[in-house]
Design a protein around this motif. Structure first.
Motif, mmCIF file in Angstrom:
data_model
loop_
_atom_site.group_PDB
_atom_site.id
_atom_site.type_symbol
_atom_site.label_atom_id
_atom_site.label_comp_id
_atom_site.label_asym_id
_atom_site.label_seq_id
_atom_site.Cartn_x
_atom_site.Cartn_y
_atom_site.Cartn_z
ATOM 1 N N ALA A 42 -76.094 24.525 -4.542
ATOM 2 C CA ALA A 42 -77.234 25.404 -4.245
ATOM 3 C C ALA A 42 -77.683 26.283 -5.397
ATOM 4 O O ALA A 42 -78.879 26.461 -5.594
ATOM 5 C CB ALA A 42 -76.896 26.269 -3.025
ATOM 6 N N PRO A 43 -76.773 26.851 -6.181
ATOM 7 C CA PRO A 43 -77.238 27.848 -7.153
ATOM 8 C C PRO A 43 -78.146 27.253 -8.227
ATOM 9 O O PRO A 43 -78.006 26.102 -8.615
ATOM 10 C CB PRO A 43 -75.940 28.375 -7.782
ATOM 11 N N THR A 44 -79.064 28.059 -8.678
ATOM 12 C CA THR A 44 -79.865 27.749 -9.861
ATOM 13 C C THR A 44 -79.854 28.979 -10.753
ATOM 14 O O THR A 44 -79.649 30.102 -10.280
ATOM 15 C CB THR A 44 -81.316 27.406 -9.498
ATOM 16 N N ALA A 45 -80.035 28.753 -12.045
ATOM 17 C CA ALA A 45 -80.030 29.867 -12.989
ATOM 18 C C ALA A 45 -81.115 29.649 -14.029
ATOM 19 O O ALA A 45 -81.431 28.512 -14.388
ATOM 20 C CB ALA A 45 -78.671 30.005 -13.663
ATOM 21 N N LYS A 46 -81.671 30.752 -14.499
ATOM 22 C CA LYS A 46 -82.660 30.706 -15.564
ATOM 23 C C LYS A 46 -82.192 31.601 -16.701
ATOM 24 O O LYS A 46 -81.875 32.767 -16.503
ATOM 25 C CB LYS A 46 -84.023 31.178 -15.063
ATOM 26 N N PHE A 58 -73.862 25.863 -21.189
ATOM 27 C CA PHE A 58 -73.853 27.032 -20.323
ATOM 28 C C PHE A 58 -73.161 26.788 -18.985
ATOM 29 O O PHE A 58 -72.858 27.738 -18.267
ATOM 30 C CB PHE A 58 -75.281 27.508 -20.051
ATOM 31 N N THR A 59 -72.960 25.532 -18.586
ATOM 32 C CA THR A 59 -72.465 25.222 -17.237
ATOM 33 C C THR A 59 -71.103 25.868 -17.005
ATOM 34 O O THR A 59 -70.176 25.745 -17.813
ATOM 35 C CB THR A 59 -72.363 23.710 -17.025
ATOM 36 N N VAL A 76 -70.451 33.009 -12.178
ATOM 37 C CA VAL A 76 -70.639 32.052 -13.273
ATOM 38 C C VAL A 76 -71.926 31.273 -13.021
ATOM 39 O O VAL A 76 -72.436 31.220 -11.904
ATOM 40 C CB VAL A 76 -69.451 31.075 -13.406
ATOM 41 N N LEU A 77 -72.435 30.647 -14.061
ATOM 42 C CA LEU A 77 -73.634 29.808 -13.935
ATOM 43 C C LEU A 77 -73.290 28.497 -13.255
ATOM 44 O O LEU A 77 -72.104 28.108 -13.201
ATOM 45 C CB LEU A 77 -74.246 29.545 -15.314
ATOM 46 N N PRO A 78 -74.255 27.775 -12.720
ATOM 47 C CA PRO A 78 -73.969 26.497 -12.046
ATOM 48 C C PRO A 78 -73.189 25.538 -12.939
ATOM 49 O O PRO A 78 -73.272 25.582 -14.163
ATOM 50 C CB PRO A 78 -75.368 25.963 -11.720
ATOM 51 N N PHE A 79 -72.429 24.657 -12.256
ATOM 52 C CA PHE A 79 -71.625 23.678 -12.984
ATOM 53 C C PHE A 79 -72.441 22.464 -13.422
ATOM 54 O O PHE A 79 -71.927 21.624 -14.159
ATOM 55 C CB PHE A 79 -70.446 23.213 -12.118
ATOM 56 N N PHE A 80 -73.682 22.361 -12.959
ATOM 57 C CA PHE A 80 -74.522 21.221 -13.317
ATOM 58 C C PHE A 80 -75.671 21.710 -14.202
ATOM 59 O O PHE A 80 -76.397 22.638 -13.839
ATOM 60 C CB PHE A 80 -75.091 20.530 -12.075
ATOM 61 N N SER A 81 -75.850 21.075 -15.345
ATOM 62 C CA SER A 81 -76.894 21.507 -16.280
ATOM 63 C C SER A 81 -78.280 21.341 -15.692
ATOM 64 O O SER A 81 -79.215 22.040 -16.082
ATOM 65 C CB SER A 81 -76.776 20.716 -17.580
ATOM 66 N N SER A 82 -78.414 20.392 -14.758
ATOM 67 C CA SER A 82 -79.735 20.179 -14.153
ATOM 68 C C SER A 82 -80.179 21.372 -13.305
ATOM 69 O O SER A 82 -81.351 21.482 -12.955
ATOM 70 C CB SER A 82 -79.725 18.912 -13.296
ATOM 71 N N ARG A 83 -79.227 22.249 -12.949
ATOM 72 C CA ARG A 83 -79.559 23.414 -12.147
ATOM 73 C C ARG A 83 -79.839 24.650 -13.015
ATOM 74 O O ARG A 83 -80.021 25.743 -12.509
ATOM 75 C CB ARG A 83 -78.418 23.737 -11.170
ATOM 76 N N ILE A 84 -79.843 24.437 -14.328
ATOM 77 C CA ILE A 84 -80.062 25.552 -15.260
ATOM 78 C C ILE A 84 -81.367 25.317 -16.015
ATOM 79 O O ILE A 84 -81.624 24.214 -16.493
ATOM 80 C CB ILE A 84 -78.891 25.691 -16.252
ATOM 81 N N THR A 85 -82.178 26.349 -16.119
ATOM 82 C CA THR A 85 -83.417 26.296 -16.892
ATOM 83 C C THR A 85 -83.282 27.231 -18.091
ATOM 84 O O THR A 85 -82.884 28.388 -17.939
ATOM 85 C CB THR A 85 -84.619 26.732 -16.045
ATOM 86 N N VAL A 86 -83.608 26.692 -19.279
ATOM 87 C CA VAL A 86 -83.548 27.493 -20.497
ATOM 88 C C VAL A 86 -84.953 27.596 -21.072
ATOM 89 O O VAL A 86 -85.620 26.575 -21.278
ATOM 90 C CB VAL A 86 -82.596 26.887 -21.544
#
Length: 569
Positions: free
Chosen positions: A169-173, A515-516, A548-558
């Motif tokens: 579920a989590p997402t991070a920017k 970052f994951t 912590v940030l999500p474990f999947f890079s697809s859930r992170i926006t840079v």
């Protein structure tokens, strides 16, 4: 059709979940584990994998030769096969192998039901597997009593749900704020050339010379009139004589000298006194040497006595000496004793044609209103044809525009009309059609080419200003090209200005992967360590506030924000 997923020995549960995400719309999933793989020797991992597969509307099966993995898969309701061949034959592994830990063995149960299907081509089915007896219920509990295993299972399910939520579920920017170095080019000169070889130079762009023609017509009416008065024809005559001695003919203005048919021809003016006739105005006629008409006198201008076009005659048409001529002047006869002269003693002729005779008439001419109407129709037709010519030229080189400088050079439009515009009072037919032809020649260019040259220069400035830096595309400002000088031969001079900012080159995909699973402070430190003083700040926001940030890079926006006057962060 099922999709085989071959698991690498070192892969973790997060890797398998990521691979499930990338399976697309394929059907069931079969995880083939190598010997020594420990990723599914945890009941929590098995349940997480099963739950995640179901979230994508897929079922999962396990292929493993490891007894513990087989038993855990069976206990959690997953089909398990000892090998790929067994999977292809449909032979499931249904019993736990000996040696599995006591806690696992106690929870393992054989799959009830019929024996496995026979292998293709075999003569008989393998013997049925006898279901294992369930362990005895502990004393002192009723049928509805709940043992510790129930609470453990509930806690495990809760933890699984939390872990699934934590992983999926989590997402991070992550927004990285970088301080940029400004670069600028003012009034950079770029030259246009129609030569493709020259256009490859850094300060050159390719231009195209094109041309087109268009033709149209309009009707013109002349409504003015002009009356032309009759005019007498003009000519010149010469006399000759048969006398053996010269004569002086006494002639003044208006003296009738000759005839041509019914027309009389009189002296237009008193001729100047000939030197051979002193003391009197006269025209000297040379003597004859052989009794025939001798040499001709000087020419004498004559005018037809009657106005009109009838007096227009060819050379030699005036050939009769007028009967009333009495121009002989005996007193000037050389030596005295001049003989009497008569018309028959002389001959006359006109060496050139008689012309200028005009009959009285009324002509149709172009009046001032007619000339104004002509010019208006010409302007309208020229405008229409010029637009057609421009459109035709642009159609020949789509995507390019005209290079026109402040003096309007670079696009040449010429116009021809036939018949040409009349002047007021010019004779013209009452009705006529005027044909207009417009010819255009122009230099054309693509503004993007000029902008591209400026951007190339800015990128060169960036590389000089900061090693390894790039031009930030979001903050760059590229102006419009200005045509300073242009010719329709394709030689053009442009000026263009622009600015931008140099910023460190950032690989956002690589950053996302690094970052994951890291804390915010670890992410900030990693960015600062890599990009140094250029980093002005790292902003991290999460949809769900995990530590912590999500474990999947697809859930992170840079995203990269360059701090500049043109961009707020």
């Amino acid at each position: 059709m099922a999709q085989m997923i071959y698991v690498e020995p070192g892969e973790e549960i997060t890797d398998l979940v990521e691979r499930v995400r990338g399976t697309g719309t394929d059907g069931d999933l079969v995880f083939v584990l190598p010997n020594g793989s420990r990723v599914l020797q945890s009941e929590l991992n098995l349940r997480l994998l099963q739950q995640y597969a179901r979230s994508f509307m897929k079922s999962a099966a396990i292929v493993s030769g490891d007894a513990r993995t087989q038993q855990l898969a069976v206990d959690n309701g997953l089909p398990v096969f000892a090998s790929v061949a067994a999977y292809e034959r449909g032979v499931e592994a249904v019993a736990a192998a000996a040696g599995v830990g006591a806690g696992v063995a106690a929870g393992a149960v054989a799959l009830a039901g019929a024996a496995p299907a026979s292998a293709p081509g075999s003569g008989a089915a393998p013997p049925p597997v006898t279901p294992r007896a369930a362990p005895p219920r502990p004393h002192g509990r009723g049928a509805g009593a709940r043992g510790p295993g129930v609470y453990v299972a509930a806690a495990a399910l809760f933890l699984i749900g939390v872990l699934v939520l934590f992983l999926v579920a989590p997402t991070a920017k992550v927004t990285i704020v970088l301080q940029a170095t400004p670069v600028k080019e003012d009034n950079l000169t770029i030259q246009g050339t129609p030569d493709p070889n020259v256009a490859t130079q850094a300060d050159r762009v390719l231009t195209v010379v094109t041309s087109s023609d268009a033709t149209g017509t309009f009707d013109f009416k002349a409504t003015g009139t002009k009356t032309i008065a009759a005019a007498a024809s003009q000519s010149a005559v010469q006399f000759s004589t048969r006398f053996s001695s010269p004569f002086c003919l006494h002639i003044v203005k208006g003296t009738v000298l000759a005839q041509s048919g019914s027309l009389s021809w009189a002296a237009t003016a008193s001729p100047p006194n000939d030197a051979a006739c002193p003391g009197d105005s006269g025209v000297f006629v040379p003597a004859s040497s052989n009794g025939q008409f001798g040499p001709a006198s000087k020419v004498i201008a004559v005018t037809a006595s009657t106005a009109g076009a009838a007096g227009n005659a060819g050379a030699g048409a005036i050939n009769q000496v007028d009967a009333g001529i009495n121009g002989c002047n005996p007193s000037n006869y050389p030596g005295g004793g001049a003989p009497a002269c008569a018309p028959s003693d002389f001959a006359v002729t006109n060496p050139g044609a008689a012309s200028g005779g005009v009959d009285a008439q009324t002509l149709t001419v172009a009046g001032p209103p007619d000339v104004a109407a002509y010019k208006q129709s010409l302007d309208t037709t020229t405008k229409t044809l010029s637009d057609q010519v421009k459109q035709a030229m642009q159609a020949k080189v789509p995507g390019k525009v005209f290079a026109i400088d402040p003096t309007h050079s670079g696009l040449t439009i010429t116009t021809e009309s036939s018949p040409p515009s009349p002047n007021p009072g010019d004779q013209a037919p009452p009705d006529q059609q005027v044909t207009v032809t417009v010819h255009g020649t122009a230099a054309m260019y693509d503004p993007a080419d000029v902008k591209g040259r400026l951007e190339d220069r800015l990128r060169a400035d960036v590389s000089q200003a900061q090693s390894g830096a790039v031009l930030d595309d979001k903050s760059k400002v590229i102006g419009q090209p200005v045509v300073q000088q242009a010719g329709d031969d394709g030689i053009v001079v442009f000026s263009i200005s622009g600015s931008g900012y140099a910023t460190p080159q950032v690989d956002t995909e690589k950053l996302k992967s690094s970052f994951t699973g890291k804390t915010k402070s670890a992410v900030t430190k990693a960015v600062t360590d890599q990009y140094g003083a250029a980093v002005q700040g790292v902003q991290i926001s999460q949809a769900i506030p995990f530590f912590v940030l999500p474990f999947f890079s697809s859930r992170i926006t840079v995203s990269i924000c360059v701090r500049s006057p043109n961009q707020a962060c």
